[in-house]
Design an enzyme around this catalytic site. Structure first.
Site, PDB file in Angstrom:
ATOM      1  N   THR A 155    -165.531 -40.053   7.250  1.00 30.05           N
ATOM      2  CA  THR A 155    -165.134 -38.852   7.461  1.00 30.05           C
ATOM      3  C   THR A 155    -164.729 -38.567   8.836  1.00 30.05           C
ATOM      4  O   THR A 155    -164.943 -39.257   9.768  1.00 30.05           O
ATOM      5  CB  THR A 155    -166.630 -37.787   7.257  1.00 30.05           C
ATOM      6  N   SER A 185    -170.385 -33.540  -0.862  1.00 29.48           N
ATOM      7  CA  SER A 185    -170.734 -34.161   0.488  1.00 29.48           C
ATOM      8  C   SER A 185    -171.243 -33.198   1.267  1.00 29.48           C
ATOM      9  O   SER A 185    -171.269 -32.041   1.037  1.00 29.48           O
ATOM     10  CB  SER A 185    -169.432 -35.048   1.201  1.00 29.48           C
ATOM     11  N   ASP A 186    -171.324 -33.575   2.529  1.00 29.31           N
ATOM     12  CA  ASP A 186    -171.756 -32.545   3.671  1.00 29.31           C
ATOM     13  C   ASP A 186    -170.689 -31.681   4.116  1.00 29.31           C
ATOM     14  O   ASP A 186    -170.959 -30.714   5.002  1.00 29.31           O
ATOM     15  CB  ASP A 186    -172.602 -33.209   4.677  1.00 29.31           C
ATOM     16  N   GLY A 205    -171.031 -39.673   8.172  1.00 23.48           N
ATOM     17  CA  GLY A 205    -172.227 -40.417   7.857  1.00 23.48           C
ATOM     18  C   GLY A 205    -172.551 -40.273   6.322  1.00 23.48           C
ATOM     19  O   GLY A 205    -171.670 -40.064   5.684  1.00 23.48           O
TER      20      GLY A 205
END
Length: 281
Positions: A155, A185-186, A205
């Site tokens: 990322t 995802s975040d 991560g």
């Protein structure tokens, strides 16, 4: 007092060559310098979009061009932007066939509905002039065909403090590779990308770990409540360790203090203040 940090995921000595490491160091230095120069005459929000778009355009990183391929052989990308001054957050989730997802997130800032996913995000991008663009590169296809033996988490993101003391954060990802279709995802959530008038943070991560730990939000909230940025990072990463989480983050507070931390070496990052350049080793 201008401050700028960027990140480009993680580097593993075991599955990436020294040549790749040097290439990433050089790329981050160049992008950090260009973005800092841009910051001199632009807002923090404009700058983080500019920096992340440059990272998306570099196939060394897992965002935009060079994004990982999902389990069905397709690329789906996510990106988000947060303005610390007005606390507006915008993002796209699992968007396909656009060159710069962060640019779509930027356009969404003017909407009431500011986070779009999947087909809806693509339709919106097309309606706003974004042309079809394949972000696939041969290396990613090779990794996919080998079921991602070499893997990686890459990322990209940027945090900035501008001349008016305003903060912003932006984050973009091509996913973790070979994931279940529909996985989120975040990067387009406040766990991975968060800013207010006190602090701005961008994460990289394992998205599931970052979401479980609410990493970016925790750090920013702790700075807001009076904790130093260093202690806020350290407290949050100690909680991440309790779940054996895999993450890295960059941050800057309104006083110009910068900090970065990772749970597993090495997060790929660069920090530049116009004079001093710090880059991962």
């Amino acid at each position: 007092m201008l401050r700028l940090l960027i990140h480009g995921g993680f580097f593993s000595e075991s599955d990436q060559t020294h040549e790749v490491k040097v290439a990433k160091q050089n790329s981050l230095k160049e992008i950090a310098k260009k973005s800092f120069e841009f910051l001199k005459s632009h807002s923090a929000e404009e700058t983080v979009v500019f920096a992340v778009s440059l990272l998306e355009d570099d196939p060394l990183f897992n965002a935009g061009i060079g994004s990982q391929i999902q389990s069905d052989g397709k690329i789906r990308m996510s990106a988000s932007l947060m303005n610390g001054e007005n606390q507006k957050f915008s993002g796209v989730i699992n968007i396909e066939n656009v060159k710069n997802p962060i640019e779509v997130a930027k356009v969404l800032m003017k909407e009431d509905d500011r986070v779009l996913g999947g087909d809806g995000a693509k339709v919106y991008a097309t309606e706003n002039g974004f042309q079809d663009f394949s972000t696939e590169i041969p290396q990613r296809r090779k990794e996919y065909e080998e079921k991602l033996k070499n893997g990686g988490k890459g990322t990209v993101g940027c945090v900035a403090l501008d001349k008016d003391g305003k903060l912003a954060a932006a984050t973009s990802t091509g996913g973790k590779g070979f994931e279940i279709v529909g996985r989120i995802s975040d990067s387009a959530t406040v766990a991975g990308n968060y800013a207010n008038s006190f602090c701005a943070v961008s994460c990289t991560g394992v998205g599931e770990d970052i979401v479980s730990n609410a990493t970016a939000t925790k750090i920013v909230t702790r700075v807001t409540d009076g904790m130093s940025i260093e202690n806020s990072f350290e407290k949050t990463f100690s909680e991440l360790k309790e779940i054996d989480g895999f993450a890295g983050a960059i941050g800057v507070d309104r006083n110009g203090n910068v900090f970065h931390q990772d749970s597993h070496p090495k997060m790929v990052f660069a920090s530049f203040d116009g004079e001093r350049m710090e880059v991962f080793e």
